[in-house]
Design a protein around this motif. Structure first.
Motif, short mmCIF file in Angstrom:
data_model
loop_
_atom_site.label_atom_id
_atom_site.label_comp_id
_atom_site.label_asym_id
_atom_site.label_seq_id
_atom_site.Cartn_x
_atom_site.Cartn_y
_atom_site.Cartn_z
N ASP A 123 4.35 11.32 -1.12
CA ASP A 123 4.98 12.41 -1.86
C ASP A 123 4.68 12.36 -3.36
O ASP A 123 4.65 13.40 -4.01
CB ASP A 123 6.50 12.39 -1.66
N ASN A 124 4.47 11.17 -3.91
CA ASN A 124 4.20 11.03 -5.34
C ASN A 124 2.75 11.40 -5.60
O ASN A 124 1.83 10.73 -5.13
CB ASN A 124 4.49 9.60 -5.80
N ALA A 125 2.52 12.45 -6.38
CA ALA A 125 1.16 12.94 -6.64
C ALA A 125 0.37 11.98 -7.53
O ALA A 125 -0.86 12.00 -7.51
CB ALA A 125 1.22 14.32 -7.28
N ASN A 126 1.05 11.16 -8.32
CA ASN A 126 0.34 10.25 -9.22
C ASN A 126 -0.21 9.02 -8.50
O ASN A 126 -1.12 8.37 -9.00
CB ASN A 126 1.26 9.79 -10.36
N ILE A 127 0.36 8.67 -7.34
CA ILE A 127 -0.14 7.52 -6.58
C ILE A 127 -1.33 7.99 -5.76
O ILE A 127 -1.21 8.86 -4.91
CB ILE A 127 0.95 6.91 -5.69
N LYS A 128 -2.47 7.39 -6.03
CA LYS A 128 -3.71 7.79 -5.36
C LYS A 128 -3.86 7.00 -4.06
O LYS A 128 -4.35 5.88 -4.04
CB LYS A 128 -4.92 7.54 -6.26
N THR A 129 -3.40 7.59 -2.96
CA THR A 129 -3.45 6.91 -1.67
C THR A 129 -4.84 6.93 -1.05
O THR A 129 -5.11 6.20 -0.11
CB THR A 129 -2.46 7.53 -0.68
N ASN A 130 -5.73 7.75 -1.58
CA ASN A 130 -7.09 7.78 -1.06
C ASN A 130 -7.96 6.68 -1.66
O ASN A 130 -9.08 6.47 -1.22
CB ASN A 130 -7.74 9.16 -1.28
N VAL A 131 -7.46 5.98 -2.67
CA VAL A 131 -8.18 4.87 -3.29
C VAL A 131 -7.35 3.61 -3.09
O VAL A 131 -6.22 3.53 -3.54
CB VAL A 131 -8.40 5.12 -4.80
N GLN A 132 -7.93 2.64 -2.40
CA GLN A 132 -7.25 1.36 -2.21
C GLN A 132 -8.20 0.27 -2.66
O GLN A 132 -9.35 0.22 -2.26
CB GLN A 132 -6.87 1.15 -0.75
N ILE A 133 -7.69 -0.61 -3.51
CA ILE A 133 -8.49 -1.71 -4.03
C ILE A 133 -7.98 -2.99 -3.38
O ILE A 133 -6.77 -3.21 -3.29
CB ILE A 133 -8.36 -1.79 -5.56
N VAL A 134 -8.91 -3.83 -2.96
CA VAL A 134 -8.54 -5.12 -2.38
C VAL A 134 -8.98 -6.20 -3.35
O VAL A 134 -10.15 -6.29 -3.70
CB VAL A 134 -9.19 -5.35 -1.00
N ALA A 135 -8.02 -7.00 -3.81
CA ALA A 135 -8.30 -8.10 -4.73
C ALA A 135 -8.28 -9.40 -3.93
O ALA A 135 -7.22 -9.89 -3.56
CB ALA A 135 -7.28 -8.13 -5.85
N ASN A 136 -9.47 -9.94 -3.64
CA ASN A 136 -9.59 -11.17 -2.86
C ASN A 136 -9.64 -12.38 -3.79
O ASN A 136 -10.24 -12.33 -4.86
CB ASN A 136 -10.88 -11.17 -2.03
N THR A 137 -9.03 -13.48 -3.35
CA THR A 137 -9.13 -14.73 -4.11
C THR A 137 -9.98 -15.75 -3.37
O THR A 137 -10.52 -16.66 -4.00
CB THR A 137 -7.74 -15.34 -4.34
N TYR A 138 -10.10 -15.64 -2.05
CA TYR A 138 -10.78 -16.62 -1.21
C TYR A 138 -10.22 -18.02 -1.44
O TYR A 138 -10.94 -19.01 -1.34
CB TYR A 138 -12.29 -16.59 -1.43
N GLN A 139 -8.94 -18.11 -1.77
CA GLN A 139 -8.26 -19.38 -1.99
C GLN A 139 -6.86 -19.28 -1.39
O GLN A 139 -6.36 -18.19 -1.17
CB GLN A 139 -8.12 -19.68 -3.49
N ASN A 140 -6.26 -20.42 -1.19
CA ASN A 140 -4.87 -20.45 -0.76
C ASN A 140 -3.99 -20.63 -1.99
O ASN A 140 -3.62 -21.74 -2.34
CB ASN A 140 -4.62 -21.60 0.23
N ILE A 141 -3.70 -19.54 -2.67
CA ILE A 141 -2.83 -19.62 -3.83
C ILE A 141 -1.50 -18.95 -3.47
O ILE A 141 -1.42 -18.18 -2.51
CB ILE A 141 -3.45 -18.96 -5.09
#
Length: 128
Positions: A45-63
């Protein structure tokens, strides 16, 4: 005449198809949490939240999630500093880029799925 579907209609159809498939296969259906549906609808419902763009931030670590949150907070500050140097001032709060992070932990990889809340002033491609 073809009718274009809204995202809500598409989600409702998706949930109905899952329920029908589980009923046909006679498996125990997975309960869909009403809070989860409410959160999903609020994002849509929120027009400012871009649901068509999702970024995945990987660490490849167990933090820890706390460390990941701290790292993403610094990244958010850097993005806002790059786009608008007065982002820390209270009267410019509406011009900030916001991260909506959902942390996940899998084998040897703590990562976060990020949805961006971008004010109408900015272009999505410019921010990403």
């Amino acid at each position: 005449m073809s009718k274009t579907k809204t995202i809500k209609e598409t989600l409702e159809e998706y949930y109905n198809n899952i329920a029908e498939d589980l009923f046909k296969s006679k498996k125990q259906p997975r309960r869909i949490d009403p809070n989860q549906v409410q959160v999903t609808n609020s994002y849509l419902d929120n027009a400012n939240i871009k649901t068509n763009v999702q970024i995945v931030a990987n660490t490849y670590q167990n933090i820890s999630f706390k460390s990941l949150t701290r790292i993403l907070s610094l990244l958010n500050a850097q993005v806002n500093q790059k786009l608008f140097r007065y982002f820390r001032k209270e009267k410019f709060r509406h011009l900030r880029i916001k991260f909506h992070c959902h942390h996940e932990r899998v084998e040897n990889n703590t990562h976060s799925n990020i949805l961006l809340e971008i004010p109408p002033k900015y272009d999505v491609a410019e921010v990403v």
